[in-house]
Motif scaffolding. Structure first.
Motif, PDB file in Angstrom:
ATOM      1  N   ALA A 108       0.827  -1.219   0.000  1.00  0.00           N
ATOM      2  CA  ALA A 108       0.000   0.000   0.000  1.00  0.00           C
ATOM      3  C   ALA A 108       0.855   1.260   0.000  1.00  0.00           C
ATOM      4  N   ARG A 109       2.046   1.227   0.579  1.00  0.00           N
ATOM      5  CA  ARG A 109       2.925   2.390   0.637  1.00  0.00           C
ATOM      6  C   ARG A 109       4.013   2.354  -0.443  1.00  0.00           C
ATOM      7  N   SER A 110       3.918   1.366  -1.355  1.00  0.00           N
ATOM      8  CA  SER A 110       4.943   1.182  -2.378  1.00  0.00           C
ATOM      9  C   SER A 110       4.398   1.535  -3.757  1.00  0.00           C
ATOM     10  N   SER A 111       5.270   2.078  -4.597  1.00  0.00           N
ATOM     11  CA  SER A 111       4.886   2.306  -5.992  1.00  0.00           C
ATOM     12  C   SER A 111       5.420   1.195  -6.896  1.00  0.00           C
ATOM     13  N   PHE A 112       6.276   0.310  -6.350  1.00  0.00           N
ATOM     14  CA  PHE A 112       6.708  -0.874  -7.081  1.00  0.00           C
ATOM     15  C   PHE A 112       7.032  -1.968  -6.072  1.00  0.00           C
ATOM     16  N   ILE A 113       7.071  -3.194  -6.558  1.00  0.00           N
ATOM     17  CA  ILE A 113       7.406  -4.322  -5.697  1.00  0.00           C
ATOM     18  C   ILE A 113       8.699  -4.959  -6.199  1.00  0.00           C
ATOM     19  N   VAL A 114       9.364  -5.686  -5.321  1.00  0.00           N
ATOM     20  CA  VAL A 114      10.616  -6.353  -5.672  1.00  0.00           C
ATOM     21  C   VAL A 114      10.302  -7.816  -5.973  1.00  0.00           C
ATOM     22  N   PRO A 115      10.587  -8.269  -7.186  1.00  0.00           N
ATOM     23  CA  PRO A 115      10.263  -9.657  -7.548  1.00  0.00           C
ATOM     24  C   PRO A 115      11.267 -10.643  -6.986  1.00  0.00           C
ATOM     25  N   ALA A 116      10.922 -11.915  -7.052  1.00  0.00           N
ATOM     26  CA  ALA A 116      11.927 -12.955  -6.850  1.00  0.00           C
ATOM     27  C   ALA A 116      12.815 -12.955  -8.091  1.00  0.00           C
ATOM     28  N   ILE A 117      14.110 -13.137  -7.904  1.00  0.00           N
ATOM     29  CA  ILE A 117      15.068 -12.930  -8.994  1.00  0.00           C
ATOM     30  C   ILE A 117      15.927 -14.167  -9.205  1.00  0.00           C
ATOM     31  N   VAL A 118      16.076 -14.524 -10.477  1.00  0.00           N
ATOM     32  CA  VAL A 118      17.061 -15.530 -10.882  1.00  0.00           C
ATOM     33  C   VAL A 118      18.183 -14.776 -11.579  1.00  0.00           C
ATOM     34  N   ASP A 119      19.380 -14.827 -11.021  1.00  0.00           N
ATOM     35  CA  ASP A 119      20.506 -14.037 -11.523  1.00  0.00           C
ATOM     36  C   ASP A 119      21.520 -14.934 -12.204  1.00  0.00           C
ATOM     37  N   ARG A 120      21.659 -14.761 -13.518  1.00  0.00           N
ATOM     38  CA  ARG A 120      22.676 -15.469 -14.279  1.00  0.00           C
ATOM     39  C   ARG A 120      23.551 -14.469 -15.040  1.00  0.00           C
ATOM     40  N   GLY A 121      24.035 -13.469 -14.339  1.00  0.00           N
ATOM     41  CA  GLY A 121      24.888 -12.475 -14.978  1.00  0.00           C
ATOM     42  C   GLY A 121      24.098 -11.591 -15.923  1.00  0.00           C
ATOM     43  N   ASP A 122      24.362 -11.706 -17.224  1.00  0.00           N
ATOM     44  CA  ASP A 122      23.651 -10.891 -18.209  1.00  0.00           C
ATOM     45  C   ASP A 122      22.214 -11.349 -18.428  1.00  0.00           C
ATOM     46  N   VAL A 123      21.850 -12.491 -17.886  1.00  0.00           N
ATOM     47  CA  VAL A 123      20.474 -12.983 -17.985  1.00  0.00           C
ATOM     48  C   VAL A 123      19.851 -12.930 -16.596  1.00  0.00           C
ATOM     49  N   VAL A 124      18.768 -12.184 -16.489  1.00  0.00           N
ATOM     50  CA  VAL A 124      18.064 -12.033 -15.217  1.00  0.00           C
ATOM     51  C   VAL A 124      16.590 -12.314 -15.449  1.00  0.00           C
ATOM     52  N   ALA A 125      16.011 -13.174 -14.617  1.00  0.00           N
ATOM     53  CA  ALA A 125      14.579 -13.441 -14.676  1.00  0.00           C
ATOM     54  C   ALA A 125      13.940 -12.934 -13.396  1.00  0.00           C
ATOM     55  N   ALA A 126      12.812 -12.241 -13.537  1.00  0.00           N
ATOM     56  CA  ALA A 126      12.099 -11.698 -12.383  1.00  0.00           C
ATOM     57  C   ALA A 126      10.707 -12.321 -12.314  1.00  0.00           C
ATOM     58  N   ILE A 127      10.309 -12.752 -11.120  1.00  0.00           N
ATOM     59  CA  ILE A 127       9.018 -13.405 -10.921  1.00  0.00           C
ATOM     60  C   ILE A 127       8.239 -12.669  -9.849  1.00  0.00           C
ATOM     61  N   GLY A 128       7.026 -12.276 -10.169  1.00  0.00           N
ATOM     62  CA  GLY A 128       6.203 -11.563  -9.205  1.00  0.00           C
ATOM     63  C   GLY A 128       4.813 -12.148  -9.110  1.00  0.00           C
ATOM     64  N   THR A 129       4.151 -11.887  -7.989  1.00  0.00           N
ATOM     65  CA  THR A 129       2.764 -12.310  -7.803  1.00  0.00           C
ATOM     66  C   THR A 129       1.887 -11.114  -7.452  1.00  0.00           C
ATOM     67  N   GLY A 130       2.288  -9.929  -7.890  1.00  0.00           N
ATOM     68  CA  GLY A 130       1.527  -8.734  -7.566  1.00  0.00           C
ATOM     69  C   GLY A 130       1.550  -8.399  -6.101  1.00  0.00           C
ATOM     70  N   GLY A 131       2.555  -8.906  -5.393  1.00  0.00           N
ATOM     71  CA  GLY A 131       2.658  -8.651  -3.962  1.00  0.00           C
ATOM     72  C   GLY A 131       1.801  -9.571  -3.130  1.00  0.00           C
ATOM     73  N   ALA A 132       1.018 -10.460  -3.774  1.00  0.00           N
ATOM     74  CA  ALA A 132       0.089 -11.294  -3.022  1.00  0.00           C
ATOM     75  C   ALA A 132       0.789 -12.401  -2.246  1.00  0.00           C
ATOM     76  N   SER A 133       1.811 -13.005  -2.843  1.00  0.00           N
ATOM     77  CA  SER A 133       2.463 -14.125  -2.175  1.00  0.00           C
ATOM     78  C   SER A 133       3.919 -14.243  -2.582  1.00  0.00           C
ATOM     79  N   PRO A 134       4.817 -13.594  -1.845  1.00  0.00           N
ATOM     80  CA  PRO A 134       6.245 -13.744  -2.132  1.00  0.00           C
ATOM     81  C   PRO A 134       6.724 -15.188  -2.050  1.00  0.00           C
ATOM     82  N   VAL A 135       6.085 -16.010  -1.219  1.00  0.00           N
ATOM     83  CA  VAL A 135       6.498 -17.409  -1.103  1.00  0.00           C
ATOM     84  C   VAL A 135       6.230 -18.150  -2.402  1.00  0.00           C
ATOM     85  N   VAL A 136       5.072 -17.894  -3.021  1.00  0.00           N
ATOM     86  CA  VAL A 136       4.784 -18.515  -4.320  1.00  0.00           C
ATOM     87  C   VAL A 136       5.813 -18.066  -5.348  1.00  0.00           C
TER      88      VAL A 136
END
Length: 476
Positions: A108-136
Motif C-alpha cells: 500500500a505504501r509502495s509504488s513498485f514491488i521487488v520480484p523474486a530474482i534468478v541471476d545469471r549475470g547478463d540474464v536475469v529473470a524476475a518473478i512476481g505475484t503482484g505482492g500477493a504471495s512472495p512465497v509462491v
C-alpha cells in the motif's frame, strides 16, 4: 497483470536505502549485486555488514542524519526495510516527489514491488505475484533456477560481444535472428553452456560467411543430436536439472512405456512425442527399430531425446543405443537418472549398504523364470550382501528357489517396492520364504525387489513386525 515488470538502471544515480536489521541488509546485498550505489540511512545506527568485499563496500554511502530529511534529488529509487514509522514517512515523501519507492511487505505504501530474482549475470529473470504471495514467487523462482543453465549469462555475454560484428555482416533482421538461433541452439551454444567458452569463441570466429550459415535451413544442413536421458523412477521432481534442460530443448522425444505423463509434461510443449517402449508380455517395435528412429531424427537435424525410466545405463539398453549412434556418426550424450532401485530404497528408508551389516550391493535383472535360472545364486548368499532385483515380479518364485537352494536363509528380510516414488506406490515387506506371496500383494508392477537384512531398517518393516508381535501377544 497488476504490475508492469521493468528493469531499473542503477547506474543513473544513487539508491536511497532506509532501515535496520536483517531485512535492510538483505535489500542492501541485492542492490550491491546490481552494482548500485547505495545511500544508506541505518535507523538503528548499525552499519555493519559482514562479508562484503572492498569493491561492494566502496559503493555504500553511510548516512547518519535523519532519513526523514533525506535529499531525494537525483535518487533513482527508495527502498525501506525494517524502518518502521521512519520508513513510512520517507516513503510518503518519495511518493509525493514522484520517486519510485518500495516498502518491504507493505504494497500500500509502495509504488513498485521487488520480484523474486534468478541471476545469471547478463540474464536475469524476475518473478512476481503482484505482492500477493512472495512465497509462491520464490517457489516459481526455484523451478526456473532448476532449468536455467548456470552459464546462460556467459552465452548472452558472448552474443553481446559479437552482436555489432554480426549486425554489420547480416543487415537483414530475420536472417540475423536465424543466425543467432543456430548459434544458441547448436554446438556453439552447447560449448558455452558446458564451460568451453574458448572453443565456442573459436567456432564463432571461424564462420567465414555468417549469412550463409544463417541460411542453412534445409534439414541435413543442421547438425542433429541424440541425448539419452534418465527419467528416474517416476516422480517428476526427481528429474535432474540436466534432464529438464534436455527435455525443454528437444524437438522430438522417444519415450518408454513406463514414463509417466507428469514427466512428459516437462518436455517442450511443441516437441513431438513418440512412444517406443513395451511392457513385459506385450509386443514392441524392437531395439533395432528404435535405433533407426534415433539415427533418422538426428540426421534430419532434430534434437532428439531418448527418455528412459531410471538410468539409461542400468538395465535400460542405453549402452546399445549409444553404440549404435556412435557407429552411425551421430552426436550423442548421456544424462544419468536416479535408478529405480535407489529411488525405491530412499522412499522406503532402506539403506542398501550399512556399516558392519551390508558391505556390498548387487543389481540384477530377472524378467522371467529362465532369466532367474541363468543367475549364479551361489555368489549372492553372503548375508552382508544386499541384492536388488529389477523386473522380478514374474520370476519371483524362481528367485526365491534359486537363493534358498544356494543357501540364503529363508528368514532373510525382503521388500517389494511397486511403482516407487509415484502416487500409487505400494510397499510390502516380509521374508524370502514368502516372496511369491509378497509380490502378489503389490498388485502389479513395475517393482523392485530388495533382499537383505537392510530391509529391516525400513519403517514399513518396523511397523509390520510391531503389528504382528501385538497380534501374537494378544493370542497368547
Amino acid at each position: 497483470m497488476k504490475f508492469l515488470p521493468i528493469f531499473l538502471d542503477t547506474s543513473r544515480g544513487p539508491i536511497l536505502l532506509v532501515g535496520a536489521g536483517d531485512p535492510v541488509r538483505a535489500r542492501l546485498r541485492l542492490l550491491l549485486a546490481a552494482e548500485a550505489r547505495v545511500r544508506w540511512h541505518a535507523t538503528d545506527g548499525d552499519f555493519a555488514v559482514p562479508g562484503l568485499d572492498a569493491a561492494a563496500a566502496s559503493r555504500i554511502e553511510r548516512e547518519e542524519s535523519d532519513a526523514r530529511n533525506a535529499d531525494l534529488g537525483g535518487i533513482v529509487a527508495v527502498f525501506c526495510a525494517g524502518a518502521g514509522a521512519i520508513g513510512e514517512s520517507v516513503a510518503a515523501r518519495a511518493l509525493t516527489a514522484g520517486v519510485p519507492v518500495n516498502v518491504m511487505d507493505d504494497p500500500a505504501r509502495s509504488s513498485f514491488i521487488v520480484p523474486a530474482i534468478v541471476d545469471r549475470g547478463d540474464v536475469v529473470a524476475a518473478i512476481g505475484t503482484g505482492g500477493a504471495s512472495p512465497v509462491v514467487a520464490r517457489r516459481v523462482r526455484e523451478r526456473i533456477e532448476a532449468v536455467l543453465p548456470a552459464r546462460i549469462g556467459d552465452l548472452a555475454a558472448m552474443i553481446g560481444r559479437w552482436r555489432k560484428t554480426i549486425h554489420d555482416h547480416i543487415p537483414d533482421l530475420p536472417l540475423r535472428r536465424r543466425f543467432w538461433e543456430r548459434v544458441i541452439d547448436g554446438p556453439i551454444g552447447e560449448a558455452v553452456l558446458a564451460g568451453r567458452a574458448d572453443e565456442a569463441e573459436g567456432s564463432l570466429k571461424s564462420i567465414a560467411d555468417p549469412s550463409a550459415y544463417a541460411g542453412a535451413s534445409v534439414p541435413g544442413d543442421v547438425e542433429g543430436c541424440v541425448t539419452l536421458v534418465g527419467a528416474g523412477p517416476g516422480d517428476p521432481d526427481l528429474l535432474t536439472v540436466k534432464a529438464l534442460r534436455a527435455l525443454q530443448d528437444a524437438d522430438i522425444v522417444f519415450y518408454d512405456e513406463l514414463i509417466t505423463p507428469e514427466i512428459l509434461d516437462r518436455a517442450r510443449r511443441d516437441a513431438v512425442r513418440v512412444p517406443v517402449g513395451r511392457r513385459v508380455g506385450k509386443p514392441g517395435i524392437g531395439q533395432d527399430a528404435i535405433n533407426r528412429l534415433l539415427i533418422d531424427a538426428a540426421r534430419s537435424g532434430r534434437r532428439a531425446v531418448r527418455l528412459k525410466g531410471g538410468d539409461p545405463f542400468i538395465f535400460g539398453r542405453g549402452g546399445e543405443e549409444a553404440e549404435a549412434l556412435r557407429e552411425a556418426g551421430v552426436r550423442c550424450s548421456v544424462i544419468p537418472g536416479i535408478t529405480a532401485g535407489l529411488g525405491a530404497a530412499a522412499e522406503s528408508g532402506v539403506p542398501l549398504t550399512y556399516r558392519h551389516e551390508a558391505l556390498r550391493v548387487t543389481f540384477l535383472t530377472a524378467h522371467k523364470a529362465h532369466d532367474a535360472s541363468n543367475v549364479d545364486w551361489s555368489t549372492l548368499t553372503d548375508r552382508k550382501m544386499t541384492v536388488v532385483v529389477y523386473m522380478g515380479i514374474t520370476a519371483a518364485p524362481a528367485i526365491r528357489s534359486g537363493l534358498l537352494a544356494a543357501g540364503r536363509s529363508p528368514e532373510t528380510p525382503v521388500g517389494v517396492f511397486a511403482r516407487a516414488t509415484r502416487p500409487d506406490a505400494k510397499t510390502v515387506v516380509g521374508i524370502l520364504d514368502h516372496l511369491p506371496a509378497l509380490v502378489r500383494d503389490v498388485e502389479g508392477g513395475p517393482a523392485i525387489l530388495v533382499i537383505g537384512d537392510v530391509v529391516s531398517h525400513s519403517a514399513r518393516w518396523r511397523n509390520t513386525n510391531s503389528f504382528l508381535q501385538t497380534l501374537q501377544m494378544a493370542a497368547e
